[in-house]
Design a protein around this motif. Structure first.
Motif, PDB file in Angstrom:
ATOM      1  N   PRO A   1      29.660  74.115  42.337  1.00 22.73           N
ATOM      2  CA  PRO A   1      29.924  73.913  43.764  1.00 22.73           C
ATOM      3  C   PRO A   1      29.330  75.026  44.623  1.00 22.73           C
ATOM      4  O   PRO A   1      29.031  76.107  44.136  1.00 22.73           O
ATOM      5  CB  PRO A   1      31.455  73.920  43.843  1.00 22.73           C
ATOM      6  N   ASP A   2      29.162  74.723  45.896  1.00 16.77           N
ATOM      7  CA  ASP A   2      28.671  75.710  46.849  1.00 16.77           C
ATOM      8  C   ASP A   2      29.744  76.743  47.178  1.00 16.77           C
ATOM      9  O   ASP A   2      29.432  77.868  47.548  1.00 16.77           O
ATOM     10  CB  ASP A   2      28.230  75.021  48.143  1.00 16.77           C
ATOM     11  N   ALA A   3      30.989  76.339  47.077  1.00 22.05           N
ATOM     12  CA  ALA A   3      32.101  77.252  47.372  1.00 22.05           C
ATOM     13  C   ALA A   3      33.207  77.038  46.362  1.00 22.05           C
ATOM     14  O   ALA A   3      33.425  75.923  45.894  1.00 22.05           O
ATOM     15  CB  ALA A   3      32.639  77.019  48.781  1.00 22.05           C
ATOM     16  N   VAL A   4      33.889  78.108  46.032  1.00 19.67           N
ATOM     17  CA  VAL A   4      35.063  78.033  45.180  1.00 19.67           C
ATOM     18  C   VAL A   4      36.236  78.498  46.034  1.00 19.67           C
ATOM     19  O   VAL A   4      36.230  79.603  46.570  1.00 19.67           O
ATOM     20  CB  VAL A   4      34.928  78.931  43.928  1.00 19.67           C
ATOM     21  N   LEU A   5      37.227  77.624  46.175  1.00 15.41           N
ATOM     22  CA  LEU A   5      38.431  77.963  46.924  1.00 15.41           C
ATOM     23  C   LEU A   5      39.426  78.539  45.921  1.00 15.41           C
ATOM     24  O   LEU A   5      39.909  77.834  45.048  1.00 15.41           O
ATOM     25  CB  LEU A   5      39.015  76.715  47.597  1.00 15.41           C
ATOM     26  N   LEU A   6      39.690  79.815  46.036  1.00 16.67           N
ATOM     27  CA  LEU A   6      40.577  80.478  45.078  1.00 16.67           C
ATOM     28  C   LEU A   6      42.021  80.127  45.401  1.00 16.67           C
ATOM     29  O   LEU A   6      42.632  80.690  46.291  1.00 16.67           O
ATOM     30  CB  LEU A   6      40.379  81.994  45.113  1.00 16.67           C
ATOM     31  N   ASP A   7      42.553  79.176  44.650  1.00 16.77           N
ATOM     32  CA  ASP A   7      43.927  78.744  44.844  1.00 16.77           C
ATOM     33  C   ASP A   7      44.840  79.375  43.805  1.00 16.77           C
ATOM     34  O   ASP A   7      45.839  78.838  43.399  1.00 16.77           O
ATOM     35  CB  ASP A   7      44.022  77.223  44.805  1.00 16.77           C
ATOM     36  N   SER A   8      44.442  80.561  43.363  1.00 18.97           N
ATOM     37  CA  SER A   8      45.228  81.317  42.398  1.00 18.97           C
ATOM     38  C   SER A   8      45.259  82.768  42.866  1.00 18.97           C
ATOM     39  O   SER A   8      44.421  83.184  43.651  1.00 18.97           O
ATOM     40  CB  SER A   8      44.603  81.197  41.005  1.00 18.97           C
ATOM     41  N   LEU A   9      46.192  83.509  42.352  1.00 15.84           N
ATOM     42  CA  LEU A   9      46.358  84.897  42.791  1.00 15.84           C
ATOM     43  C   LEU A   9      45.708  85.871  41.814  1.00 15.84           C
ATOM     44  O   LEU A   9      45.628  85.612  40.623  1.00 15.84           O
ATOM     45  CB  LEU A   9      47.843  85.238  42.923  1.00 15.84           C
ATOM     46  N   GLY A  10      45.231  86.992  42.343  1.00 16.53           N
ATOM     47  CA  GLY A  10      44.772  88.085  41.521  1.00 16.53           C
ATOM     48  C   GLY A  10      43.360  87.987  40.990  1.00 16.53           C
ATOM     49  O   GLY A  10      42.997  88.739  40.092  1.00 16.53           O
ATOM     50  N   GLU A  11      42.547  87.088  41.500  1.00 14.67           N
ATOM     51  CA  GLU A  11      41.212  86.909  40.937  1.00 14.67           C
ATOM     52  C   GLU A  11      40.075  87.337  41.851  1.00 14.67           C
ATOM     53  O   GLU A  11      38.953  87.501  41.393  1.00 14.67           O
ATOM     54  CB  GLU A  11      41.000  85.453  40.553  1.00 14.67           C
ATOM     55  N   LEU A  12      40.337  87.502  43.119  1.00 15.09           N
ATOM     56  CA  LEU A  12      39.263  87.821  44.046  1.00 15.09           C
ATOM     57  C   LEU A  12      38.557  89.122  43.674  1.00 15.09           C
ATOM     58  O   LEU A  12      37.324  89.196  43.683  1.00 15.09           O
ATOM     59  CB  LEU A  12      39.790  87.888  45.486  1.00 15.09           C
ATOM     60  N   ALA A  13      39.306  90.139  43.305  1.00 13.21           N
ATOM     61  CA  ALA A  13      38.704  91.443  42.977  1.00 13.21           C
ATOM     62  C   ALA A  13      37.670  91.319  41.863  1.00 13.21           C
ATOM     63  O   ALA A  13      36.619  91.953  41.913  1.00 13.21           O
ATOM     64  CB  ALA A  13      39.788  92.442  42.590  1.00 13.21           C
ATOM     65  N   SER A  14      37.937  90.479  40.872  1.00 12.62           N
ATOM     66  CA  SER A  14      36.988  90.343  39.763  1.00 12.62           C
ATOM     67  C   SER A  14      35.723  89.609  40.179  1.00 12.62           C
ATOM     68  O   SER A  14      34.691  89.736  39.528  1.00 12.62           O
ATOM     69  CB  SER A  14      37.646  89.622  38.584  1.00 12.62           C
ATOM     70  N   LEU A  15      35.766  88.872  41.267  1.00 10.93           N
ATOM     71  CA  LEU A  15      34.589  88.120  41.706  1.00 10.93           C
ATOM     72  C   LEU A  15      33.642  88.951  42.573  1.00 10.93           C
ATOM     73  O   LEU A  15      32.482  88.594  42.715  1.00 10.93           O
ATOM     74  CB  LEU A  15      35.014  86.869  42.465  1.00 10.93           C
ATOM     75  N   TYR A  16      34.118  90.050  43.114  1.00 12.86           N
ATOM     76  CA  TYR A  16      33.236  90.889  43.925  1.00 12.86           C
ATOM     77  C   TYR A  16      32.027  91.360  43.127  1.00 12.86           C
ATOM     78  O   TYR A  16      30.943  91.520  43.666  1.00 12.86           O
ATOM     79  CB  TYR A  16      33.980  92.101  44.483  1.00 12.86           C
ATOM     80  N   GLU A  17      32.216  91.605  41.846  1.00  9.61           N
ATOM     81  CA  GLU A  17      31.120  92.106  41.008  1.00  9.61           C
ATOM     82  C   GLU A  17      29.972  91.118  40.870  1.00  9.61           C
ATOM     83  O   GLU A  17      28.833  91.523  40.675  1.00  9.61           O
ATOM     84  CB  GLU A  17      31.637  92.461  39.615  1.00  9.61           C
ATOM     85  N   ILE A  18      30.248  89.832  40.922  1.00  9.09           N
ATOM     86  CA  ILE A  18      29.181  88.856  40.707  1.00  9.09           C
ATOM     87  C   ILE A  18      28.528  88.403  42.005  1.00  9.09           C
ATOM     88  O   ILE A  18      27.543  87.695  41.981  1.00  9.09           O
ATOM     89  CB  ILE A  18      29.669  87.632  39.903  1.00  9.09           C
ATOM     90  N   GLY A  19      29.072  88.838  43.120  1.00 10.98           N
ATOM     91  CA  GLY A  19      28.508  88.435  44.396  1.00 10.98           C
ATOM     92  C   GLY A  19      27.565  89.480  44.959  1.00 10.98           C
ATOM     93  O   GLY A  19      27.625  90.655  44.611  1.00 10.98           O
TER      94      GLY A  19
END
Length: 185
Positions: A57-75
């Protein structure tokens, strides 16, 4: 406003967005509208687990807690939410810690000291509105080295300030005259 800047940058190849926050229902509504009108695809994080091998997908809507920090590395970069409106913004340390290029709006009232340090170190990009946000995203996507350099300055700033707790405790120990050889039990 955020949506327009995302759509402008999305015209460029390989752009992905991760959306997280307290306005998930609103984000779903907006992305659903874009999907119908412009062929945009989105997926919630929970649903993506089932189709990770086949869907991109073009966007992933994070509907879970605690995962955003781990995604900063891949962006390539991170927009710190809440900064284009007078709410004070979110904490920029998570994307800075991993060297993600950071873009913020003018509203960083609840992180004034930190914002001043980021400004002084040229460790992020400030924008005034959605149009300038789109321009920054576009420039980073077209010239990723610029984003990498900016992210490096953000990481260096965080590294310079690591250990603040230990330094503060040492100062307190000296001020109250506690011997460093004793430890609390």
């Amino acid at each position: 406003r955020h949506l327009r800047s995302f759509l402008t940058a999305r015209r460029l190849k390989a752009f992905k967005a991760f959306v997280h926050g307290t306005t998930m229902d609103y984000a779903r509504f907006l992305f659903g509208k874009i999907q119908r009108n412009r062929g945009f695809t989105d997926q919630t994080r929970q649903a993506l687990l089932d189709v990770i091998e086949t869907e991109h997908p073009d966007a992933v809507l994070l509907d879970s807690l605690g995962e955003l920090a781990s995604l900063y590395e891949i962006g390539l970069g991170a927009f710190v939410g809440g900064t284009l409106v007078p709410t004070g913004g979110h904490n920029p340390l998570e994307p800075a810690r991993v060297g993600s290029a950071i873009v913020v709006g003018p509203s960083m009232e609840n992180f004034r000291d930190m914002a001043a340090q980021f400004d002084q170190a040229d460790a992020w990009t400030r924008v005034s509105d959605a149009a300038s946000l789109a321009a920054v995203w576009t420039s980073w996507i077209e010239r990723p080295a610029i984003a990498c350099e900016l992210g490096g300055r953000a990481r260096e700033l965080v590294e310079r300030h690591r250990g603040a707790l230990a330094r503060t405790l040492e100062l307190l120990r000296v001020c109250i005259g506690v011997d460093g050889s004793t430890s609390p039990e």
